[in-house]
Design a protein around this motif. Sequence first.
Motif, PDB file in Angstrom:
ATOM      1  N   ASP A  88       0.838  -1.203   0.000  1.00  0.00           N
ATOM      2  CA  ASP A  88       0.000   0.000   0.000  1.00  0.00           C
ATOM      3  C   ASP A  88       0.874   1.255   0.000  1.00  0.00           C
ATOM      4  O   ASP A  88       1.834   1.350   0.778  1.00  0.00           O
ATOM      5  N   GLY A  89       0.536   2.200  -0.874  1.00  0.00           N
ATOM      6  CA  GLY A  89       1.256   3.464  -0.921  1.00  0.00           C
ATOM      7  C   GLY A  89       2.481   3.470  -1.803  1.00  0.00           C
ATOM      8  O   GLY A  89       3.132   4.513  -1.945  1.00  0.00           O
ATOM      9  N   HIS A  90       2.800   2.347  -2.415  1.00  0.00           N
ATOM     10  CA  HIS A  90       3.991   2.269  -3.272  1.00  0.00           C
ATOM     11  C   HIS A  90       3.649   2.596  -4.723  1.00  0.00           C
ATOM     12  O   HIS A  90       2.497   2.486  -5.165  1.00  0.00           O
ATOM     13  N   ALA A  91       4.671   2.984  -5.468  1.00  0.00           N
ATOM     14  CA  ALA A  91       4.563   3.200  -6.910  1.00  0.00           C
ATOM     15  C   ALA A  91       5.759   2.523  -7.568  1.00  0.00           C
ATOM     16  O   ALA A  91       6.911   2.791  -7.199  1.00  0.00           O
ATOM     17  N   ALA A  92       5.495   1.630  -8.528  1.00  0.00           N
ATOM     18  CA  ALA A  92       6.537   0.797  -9.118  1.00  0.00           C
ATOM     19  C   ALA A  92       6.686   1.055 -10.609  1.00  0.00           C
ATOM     20  O   ALA A  92       5.700   1.253 -11.319  1.00  0.00           O
ATOM     21  N   LEU A  93       7.924   1.006 -11.071  1.00  0.00           N
ATOM     22  CA  LEU A  93       8.239   1.020 -12.498  1.00  0.00           C
ATOM     23  C   LEU A  93       8.858  -0.333 -12.834  1.00  0.00           C
ATOM     24  O   LEU A  93       9.847  -0.745 -12.212  1.00  0.00           O
ATOM     25  N   ILE A  94       8.256  -1.036 -13.805  1.00  0.00           N
ATOM     26  CA  ILE A  94       8.700  -2.377 -14.188  1.00  0.00           C
ATOM     27  C   ILE A  94       9.088  -2.373 -15.659  1.00  0.00           C
ATOM     28  O   ILE A  94       8.246  -2.122 -16.526  1.00  0.00           O
ATOM     29  N   THR A  95      10.337  -2.644 -15.964  1.00  0.00           N
ATOM     30  CA  THR A  95      10.734  -2.773 -17.365  1.00  0.00           C
ATOM     31  C   THR A  95      10.359  -4.175 -17.845  1.00  0.00           C
ATOM     32  O   THR A  95      10.478  -5.147 -17.099  1.00  0.00           O
ATOM     33  N   GLY A  96       9.885  -4.277 -19.092  1.00  0.00           N
ATOM     34  CA  GLY A  96       9.403  -5.568 -19.574  1.00  0.00           C
ATOM     35  C   GLY A  96       8.192  -6.022 -18.793  1.00  0.00           C
ATOM     36  O   GLY A  96       7.991  -7.220 -18.568  1.00  0.00           O
ATOM     37  N   GLY A  97       7.343  -5.070 -18.401  1.00  0.00           N
ATOM     38  CA  GLY A  97       6.193  -5.391 -17.568  1.00  0.00           C
ATOM     39  C   GLY A  97       4.977  -5.867 -18.318  1.00  0.00           C
ATOM     40  O   GLY A  97       3.925  -6.103 -17.716  1.00  0.00           O
ATOM     41  N   ASP A  98       5.088  -6.003 -19.624  1.00  0.00           N
ATOM     42  CA  ASP A  98       3.925  -6.369 -20.436  1.00  0.00           C
ATOM     43  C   ASP A  98       3.585  -7.849 -20.382  1.00  0.00           C
ATOM     44  O   ASP A  98       2.428  -8.243 -20.523  1.00  0.00           O
ATOM     45  N   SER A  99       4.582  -8.702 -20.182  1.00  0.00           N
ATOM     46  CA  SER A  99       4.348 -10.145 -20.275  1.00  0.00           C
ATOM     47  C   SER A  99       5.302 -10.888 -19.354  1.00  0.00           C
ATOM     48  O   SER A  99       6.183 -10.296 -18.722  1.00  0.00           O
ATOM     49  N   GLY A 100       5.112 -12.195 -19.293  1.00  0.00           N
ATOM     50  CA  GLY A 100       6.031 -13.039 -18.554  1.00  0.00           C
ATOM     51  C   GLY A 100       6.144 -12.654 -17.086  1.00  0.00           C
ATOM     52  O   GLY A 100       5.158 -12.338 -16.418  1.00  0.00           O
ATOM     53  N   ARG A 125       7.219   9.260 -12.302  1.00  0.00           N
ATOM     54  CA  ARG A 125       7.137  10.138 -11.134  1.00  0.00           C
ATOM     55  C   ARG A 125       6.018  11.170 -11.312  1.00  0.00           C
ATOM     56  O   ARG A 125       5.255  11.455 -10.375  1.00  0.00           O
ATOM     57  N   ASN A 126       5.912  11.728 -12.501  1.00  0.00           N
ATOM     58  CA  ASN A 126       4.887  12.746 -12.748  1.00  0.00           C
ATOM     59  C   ASN A 126       3.476  12.172 -12.671  1.00  0.00           C
ATOM     60  O   ASN A 126       2.556  12.821 -12.160  1.00  0.00           O
ATOM     61  N   THR A 127       3.302  10.955 -13.191  1.00  0.00           N
ATOM     62  CA  THR A 127       1.959  10.360 -13.240  1.00  0.00           C
ATOM     63  C   THR A 127       1.563   9.690 -11.927  1.00  0.00           C
ATOM     64  O   THR A 127       0.427   9.841 -11.458  1.00  0.00           O
ATOM     65  N   LEU A 128       2.485   8.945 -11.343  1.00  0.00           N
ATOM     66  CA  LEU A 128       2.171   8.208 -10.117  1.00  0.00           C
ATOM     67  C   LEU A 128       2.477   9.001  -8.850  1.00  0.00           C
ATOM     68  O   LEU A 128       2.113   8.580  -7.748  1.00  0.00           O
ATOM     69  N   GLY A 129       3.178  10.113  -9.011  1.00  0.00           N
ATOM     70  CA  GLY A 129       3.469  10.974  -7.866  1.00  0.00           C
ATOM     71  C   GLY A 129       4.738  10.642  -7.116  1.00  0.00           C
ATOM     72  O   GLY A 129       5.208  11.431  -6.294  1.00  0.00           O
ATOM     73  N   LYS A 130       5.319   9.494  -7.408  1.00  0.00           N
ATOM     74  CA  LYS A 130       6.549   9.062  -6.733  1.00  0.00           C
ATOM     75  C   LYS A 130       7.055   7.792  -7.408  1.00  0.00           C
ATOM     76  O   LYS A 130       6.393   7.233  -8.295  1.00  0.00           O
ATOM     77  N   LEU A 131       8.207   7.344  -6.968  1.00  0.00           N
ATOM     78  CA  LEU A 131       8.770   6.082  -7.437  1.00  0.00           C
ATOM     79  C   LEU A 131       9.466   5.431  -6.249  1.00  0.00           C
ATOM     80  O   LEU A 131      10.479   5.932  -5.760  1.00  0.00           O
ATOM     81  N   THR A 132       8.919   4.319  -5.777  1.00  0.00           N
ATOM     82  CA  THR A 132       9.479   3.654  -4.603  1.00  0.00           C
ATOM     83  C   THR A 132       9.969   2.233  -4.883  1.00  0.00           C
ATOM     84  O   THR A 132      10.698   1.668  -4.074  1.00  0.00           O
ATOM     85  N   ILE A 133       9.555   1.657  -6.008  1.00  0.00           N
ATOM     86  CA  ILE A 133      10.018   0.318  -6.387  1.00  0.00           C
ATOM     87  C   ILE A 133      10.437   0.356  -7.857  1.00  0.00           C
ATOM     88  O   ILE A 133       9.658   0.785  -8.714  1.00  0.00           O
TER      89      ILE A 133
END
Length: 301
Positions: A59-71, A134-142
């Motif tokens: 809860d409260g986290h914002a994640a950026l995942i490369t290759g997050g579309d599949s697998g 960061r702009n869209t989710l408000g932060k980046l924590t993961i």
Amino acid sequence: MPAGHSNQEAHHAALEDPRSRFYSAKFPQQEQDQPATTDEMTPAPDHGETTYRGTGRLDGHAALITGGDSGIGRAVAIAYAREGADVAIIFTPEEKDDAEATRRAVVDAGRTCLLLEGDVRDEEFCARSVEETRNTLGKLTILVLNAGYQKDREGIDSLETAEFQRVFETNIYSMFWIARAAVPHMPPGSSIISTTSIQAFNPSPNLIDYAMTKSAQVGFTKALAQELGPKGIRVNAVAPGPIWTPLIPGTEWDLTEFGADTPLGRAGQPAELASAYVFLAENNASYISGAIVPVTGGKGL
């Protein structure tokens, strides 16, 4: 009947044999060009769409995942969303349908999903993706550095420099570019998780360039963990074994025996990786940094 006996029976009824919990038959032979897509895979991979249950661990986290579309990336995105995190995923134009499917799963979990279409071999795109997250989710924590490329090689004498560069730019350069852009904006309590591989420790000769990048990712993880620990940012990696993702039919080999050499006797599914990424990102893993977590079906690193 004593209550304890009833509870014991319920406990045993919940046990699942890991040898057969997921698909355990031989995979039919199939082939795709890279980047491969999920809808052409037989059988369809299991990303935890119907099985993963969240409990608010992120809860409260914002994640950026490369290759997050599949697998593995999709499985992590689904798990993170169901644990309460908003998610941004990076994907290539050829993977747009897969990315949309992941977005729907994240939104269905009640979370925001930002789609970032582009090539991680582009340094400017990598930096821009961090800024847009960061702009869209408000932060980046993961930050989950998961994008990867591999191809079966006949031998080092026929491995072209352009292909060698593609593997390193996708698997290594992008990690550096994205982490460099992200770290200054990640607060204490944040987490960086890389997807390395059993290939880093037990390399196959037909994947020599891929195995080289996976070894480099281990060095990246351990060195960055030492640098960022004093800032309150943990850095870890997951080392999968044979996992049924689009990378596999996009690689030329005999699929009928894929995963059969593991002690559990089968390949893993992306859903079986998700909990490792959740654990490494949550507060309960606060003293774990610089670790390489194997998810290999029992194959040793």
